[in-house]
Write a protein that holds these residues in place. Structure first.
Motif, PDB file in Angstrom:
ATOM      1  N   THR A  53      51.613  44.385  49.029  1.00  0.00           N
ATOM      2  CA  THR A  53      51.816  43.671  47.764  1.00  0.00           C
ATOM      3  C   THR A  53      50.453  43.623  47.088  1.00  0.00           C
ATOM      4  O   THR A  53      49.431  43.404  47.751  1.00  0.00           O
ATOM      5  CB  THR A  53      52.395  42.261  47.976  1.00  0.00           C
ATOM      6  OG1 THR A  53      52.739  41.700  46.702  1.00  0.00           O
ATOM      7  CG2 THR A  53      51.435  41.339  48.695  1.00  0.00           C
ATOM      8  N   TYR A  54      50.443  43.857  45.794  1.00  0.00           N
ATOM      9  CA  TYR A  54      49.163  43.984  45.091  1.00  0.00           C
ATOM     10  C   TYR A  54      48.856  42.702  44.334  1.00  0.00           C
ATOM     11  O   TYR A  54      49.670  42.216  43.532  1.00  0.00           O
ATOM     12  CB  TYR A  54      49.187  45.168  44.136  1.00  0.00           C
ATOM     13  CG  TYR A  54      47.918  45.292  43.318  1.00  0.00           C
ATOM     14  CD1 TYR A  54      46.710  45.627  43.923  1.00  0.00           C
ATOM     15  CD2 TYR A  54      47.928  45.044  41.951  1.00  0.00           C
ATOM     16  CE1 TYR A  54      45.538  45.707  43.191  1.00  0.00           C
ATOM     17  CE2 TYR A  54      46.769  45.137  41.199  1.00  0.00           C
ATOM     18  CZ  TYR A  54      45.571  45.464  41.830  1.00  0.00           C
ATOM     19  OH  TYR A  54      44.410  45.540  41.082  1.00  0.00           O
ATOM     20  N   HIS A  55      47.673  42.169  44.558  1.00  0.00           N
ATOM     21  CA  HIS A  55      47.186  40.996  43.839  1.00  0.00           C
ATOM     22  C   HIS A  55      46.299  41.456  42.681  1.00  0.00           C
ATOM     23  O   HIS A  55      45.280  42.118  42.890  1.00  0.00           O
ATOM     24  CB  HIS A  55      46.381  40.085  44.772  1.00  0.00           C
ATOM     25  CG  HIS A  55      45.529  39.090  44.048  1.00  0.00           C
ATOM     26  ND1 HIS A  55      46.053  37.966  43.439  1.00  0.00           N
ATOM     27  CD2 HIS A  55      44.187  39.064  43.810  1.00  0.00           C
ATOM     28  CE1 HIS A  55      45.075  37.291  42.865  1.00  0.00           C
ATOM     29  NE2 HIS A  55      43.934  37.936  43.072  1.00  0.00           N
ATOM     30  N   ASP A  56      46.707  41.124  41.468  1.00  0.00           N
ATOM     31  CA  ASP A  56      45.958  41.534  40.275  1.00  0.00           C
ATOM     32  C   ASP A  56      44.719  40.676  40.084  1.00  0.00           C
ATOM     33  O   ASP A  56      44.797  39.437  40.057  1.00  0.00           O
ATOM     34  CB  ASP A  56      46.834  41.408  39.029  1.00  0.00           C
ATOM     35  CG  ASP A  56      47.927  42.458  38.965  1.00  0.00           C
ATOM     36  OD1 ASP A  56      47.635  43.561  38.479  1.00  0.00           O
ATOM     37  OD2 ASP A  56      49.054  42.172  39.413  1.00  0.00           O
ATOM     38  N   SER A  57      43.595  41.329  39.918  1.00  0.00           N
ATOM     39  CA  SER A  57      42.366  40.628  39.561  1.00  0.00           C
ATOM     40  C   SER A  57      42.434  40.207  38.093  1.00  0.00           C
ATOM     41  O   SER A  57      42.825  40.991  37.223  1.00  0.00           O
ATOM     42  CB  SER A  57      41.159  41.552  39.774  1.00  0.00           C
ATOM     43  OG  SER A  57      40.048  41.104  39.019  1.00  0.00           O
ATOM     44  N   CYS A  58      42.050  38.975  37.812  1.00  0.00           N
ATOM     45  CA  CYS A  58      42.094  38.475  36.425  1.00  0.00           C
ATOM     46  C   CYS A  58      41.175  39.286  35.514  1.00  0.00           C
ATOM     47  O   CYS A  58      41.536  39.613  34.384  1.00  0.00           O
ATOM     48  CB  CYS A  58      41.690  37.006  36.385  1.00  0.00           C
ATOM     49  SG  CYS A  58      42.679  35.934  37.438  1.00  0.00           S
ATOM     50  N   TYR A  59      39.986  39.613  36.003  1.00  0.00           N
ATOM     51  CA  TYR A  59      39.004  40.295  35.160  1.00  0.00           C
ATOM     52  C   TYR A  59      39.307  41.779  35.003  1.00  0.00           C
ATOM     53  O   TYR A  59      38.808  42.409  34.076  1.00  0.00           O
ATOM     54  CB  TYR A  59      37.594  40.080  35.717  1.00  0.00           C
ATOM     55  CG  TYR A  59      37.000  38.769  35.267  1.00  0.00           C
ATOM     56  CD1 TYR A  59      36.018  38.727  34.295  1.00  0.00           C
ATOM     57  CD2 TYR A  59      37.445  37.563  35.799  1.00  0.00           C
ATOM     58  CE1 TYR A  59      35.475  37.528  33.863  1.00  0.00           C
ATOM     59  CE2 TYR A  59      36.925  36.353  35.377  1.00  0.00           C
ATOM     60  CZ  TYR A  59      35.934  36.335  34.399  1.00  0.00           C
ATOM     61  OH  TYR A  59      35.421  35.138  33.967  1.00  0.00           O
TER      62      TYR A  59
END
Length: 728
Positions: free
Chosen positions: A612-618
């Motif tokens: 599962t991929y966690h999106d970086s905010c930046y």
């Protein structure tokens, strides 16, 4: 005829008074906004005009919550359709003739359809607030005033139509079904003369509701009906989240940052009056959702209320008109004052059993708002003194709130009226750091270490390239050793010093070398990017880092920069150019995805994982980098990708942004634990990320949840390296 003249005179008096009061309330608030500092206005070019239209008429952001968005869409367009009907009703009541509209009967049908649709939408709005009890919506009677206004207006339209049919003895019509049914139901009980009297009673009820709503709008959250279109049109054309530059060489400046409400820009102050208090920002805020004191919506509301009170004191223009309805000395009666004693902590703390003594003290501070202090006084002079002496940071906002922000910008991404919360928080942090020297102890240590050694840990600068010792069989040249290179690989502090992130650095280096990319590193000459100091409010230290880095880039004729850190990527790409950087900046996922597309990297080994991929905010919300990491993961044989419920633009922050990577969370639940719980709901074997901060937070979260044995945290470059080179 005499009655019609009296009716016209009364109408002119009522309408004239209400329009005057409306103009007075609007103009006074405009005067408060004008207290802000001036800045270069945004240019509304064709592309921005299209975006403005999409937001305003297409409800682009409102429809992110589909049910609420559709409800608002119905009300929005229903009111537009009903404006002509309102003119027709007023004209008919004054002069006894209808507007000369073609196919008038079909026009009447359109009005009844619009009225019905709006009434249903209003009922659904009440259902969402009081039956579903959405957490983000307030549930006392004040936020519901607009429901009564709109509902009353719609019902009065139907009764005006019904009573007119009785009075003029008009036959039932299929093109006016509701009015005809109401008239038929009352026909046997109401005589024709009474029908005329009831018609004018309904007509005046409709008119007075309309005029009262007009006066109420600018003195409530519904001011957004006027300010939101302007706010969206004036939205900054800068890249998302780009911070404005402070003039640190201004010798006349007594303070830096924002320590008083009037030190915000006019656009920032307009934001405050555009807020609709929908709670979407707070609903997605990682700080609010895990029990911290910060709430983006309440931040805007508190700043708005403070602006209104201080603006009234500075300009001597009362915000509340007319005085007989809103109270003497410019103080609104309780029916129209902002709710001063709402406990936001109780709302955002749902599911958190122990808020602890720190949050209890913060809660007590929250409850004593500007409105409370003003309500304690009975004379205008004392209120004027209090408003002028109220400190923005300390009385209106607390330092705890400002330091709770992760700068993830999820609040801004969700805001339907274009409010920018993060830049206000950073401006106030700048005041705390640069003017007051007020920084949490662990944050201060990180800043001092960056200033002294160029990294947040304070490790020797000479150790920055020691990660090279872990490489096996790959030569990584420095810019001195190989001045003819295509990419400068900016490793960053995490990639250089952190043992876990060094593995990401090594995987990225091996992949670039395997693909034949000509790259070099700065080695021990590399310095901190300055993102952490800038987001923590230390603009002076950021400028020092920025100037030193740009000097290095110029010295070695850097044309392209690749980095694995989204924070560095964002700073170099969007903020350094203002200070002279002229280089293309790419994230390592962008480069790796390109190399895969060009077949310079071929993943041939299976990686049997559920990721599962966690999106970086930046990388994501700041730069729209959603596709490249997923393209890499989908290219890996036998790797299955499962998306979290909150992913993409609505992904939850890991909790490390805005300098919080270097500060300990002291209130509520840890943000990274909450995010890892969301990841674990997909039953993964790997939590993938594309940011060293995110990787650290995900790995720490799995350990705290005792899931590290069954779930690993890895960077996408590590997974790709396993697919290209095979298991090691």
């Amino acid at each position: 005829m005499t009655w019609k003249i009296v009716n016209l005179v009364l109408f002119l008096c009522a309408a004239g008074c209400c329009v005057f009061w409306f103009w007075k309330a609007v103009s006074h608030r405009a005067a408060y906004v004008m207290l802000g500092r001036t800045e270069q206005p945004a240019r509304l070019d064709r592309m921005r005009l299209r975006e403005w239209a999409a937001q305003l008429f297409g409800h682009k952001k409102l429809l992110k919550d589909r049910r609420s968005g559709l409800m608002h869409l119905v009300i929005f367009y229903g009111f537009i359709v009903l404006q002509i009907g309102a003119i027709d009703i007023v004209w008919n009541g004054l002069f006894g003739v209808r507007l000369p509209l073609p196919a008038y009967e079909w026009f009447v049908l359109s009005q009844e359809i619009a009225v019905t649709a709006v009434l249903l939408a209003i009922l659904y709005a009440g259902f969402r607030r009081y039956v579903e009890k959405l957490r983000r919506l307030k549930r006392d009677w004040k936020p519901s005033i607009v429901l009564f206004f709109i509902g009353g207006l719609m019902i009065s339209v139907l009764f005006v139509s019904a009573f007119e049919r009785i009075w003029k003895e008009e036959p039932a019509s299929a093109l006016a079904p509701i009015g005809s049914m109401l008239a038929a139901a009352m026909d046997g009980f109401i005589a024709v003369p009474a029908g005329e009297a009831l018609y004018y009673a309904a007509w005046w009820a409709h008119l007075l509701l309309l005029l009262a709503f007009l006066v109420y709008i600018p003195q409530s959250k519904h001011f957004h009906l006027l300010t939101a279109p302007v706010n969206l049109a004036l939205a900054r054309s800068d890249p998302p989240g780009k911070l404005r530059t402070l003039d640190l060489e201004d010798e006349e400046a007594e303070t830096f940052g924002v320590g008083a409400i009037e030190q915000f820009s006019r656009k920032q102050l307009l934001d405050l009056y555009a807020c609709v208090e929908c709670g979407r920002c707070t609903d997605v805020c990682p700080a609010a959702g895990t029990g911290k004191l910060l709430s983006p919506m309440h931040l805007i509301v508190k700043l708005r209320d403070h602006l209104t009170e201080k603006g009234a004191a500075i300009t001597s223009k009362t915000p509340w008109v007319p005085t007989f309805a809103f109270g003497a000395n410019g103080t609104a009666v309780s029916a129209f004052r902002p709710e001063p004693k709402e406990s936001r902590v109780e709302w955002i703390g749902e599911g958190i059993t122990d808020i602890g003594p720190t949050m209890k003290r913060q809660k007590e501070s929250w409850l004593r708002t500007i409105a409370d202090r003003s309500d304690e006084q009975d004379n205008g002079g004392e209120q004027h003194r209090l408003a002028m002496e109220t400190e923005l940071i300390g009385h209106v906002m607390t330092a705890e709130e400002l330091w709770a922000c992760t700068t993830c910008r999820n609040c801004e991404d969700q805001c339907p009226v274009g409010n920018e919360h993060v830049d206000k928080i950073i401006d106030m942090r700048r005041y705390l750091v640069l003017t007051e020297g007020n920084v949490p102890g662990d944050g201060q240590r990180a800043l001092q270490n960056i200033e002294r050694q160029g990294n947040p840990w304070g490790i020797s600068r000479s150790d920055r390239d020691k990660w090279l010792d872990d490489l096996d069989g790959v030569w990584v040249p420095t810019v001195r050793e190989q001045p003819d290179f295509d990419y400068l690989f900016f490793v960053g502090s995490m990639g250089s010093y952190d043992n876990r992130t060094r593995k990401v650095t090594i995987a990225t280096v091996k992949l670039m070398a395997h693909a034949g990319v000509r790259f070099a590193i700065l080695g021990a000459e590399e310095k901190n990017s300055g993102d952490t100091p800038r987001r923590m409010g230390n603009e002076l230290l950021f400028r020092q880092c920025c100037d030193e880095n740009i000097a290095l880039f110029r010295k070695y004729k850097v044309r392209k920069i690749v980095t694995a850190c989204p924070h560095t990527y964002n700073t170099f790409k969007h903020e350094y150019p203002e200070f002279g950087l002229k280089a293309e900046v790419v994230h390592h996922t962008e480069l790796l995805a390109l190399l895969l597309q060009e077949r310079k990297l071929v993943p041939s080994y299976p990686v049997r994982e559920v990721a599962t991929y966690h999106d970086s905010c930046y990388l994501g919300r700041y730069n729209g980098g959603y596709d490249a990491p997923r393209a890499i993961l989908r290219a890996i044989p036998e790797l299955s990708l499962e998306e979290m419920e909150r992913s993409g633009a609505n992904a939850m922050c890991c909790g490390a942004g805005g300098g919080l990577m270097w500060m300990e969370e002291k209130a509520g639940k840890r943000i990274n634990v909450a995010r890892v719980e969301q990841a674990l709901a997909t039953a993964p074997t790997v939590i993938a990320s594309a940011c060293p901060y995110c990787l650290t937070m995900m790995e720490d979260g799995t350990k705290l949840l005792e899931a590290e044995e069954r779930v690993a945290a890895k960077d996408v470059s590590e997974l790709l390296a396993a697919a290209v080179f095979g298991p090691h």
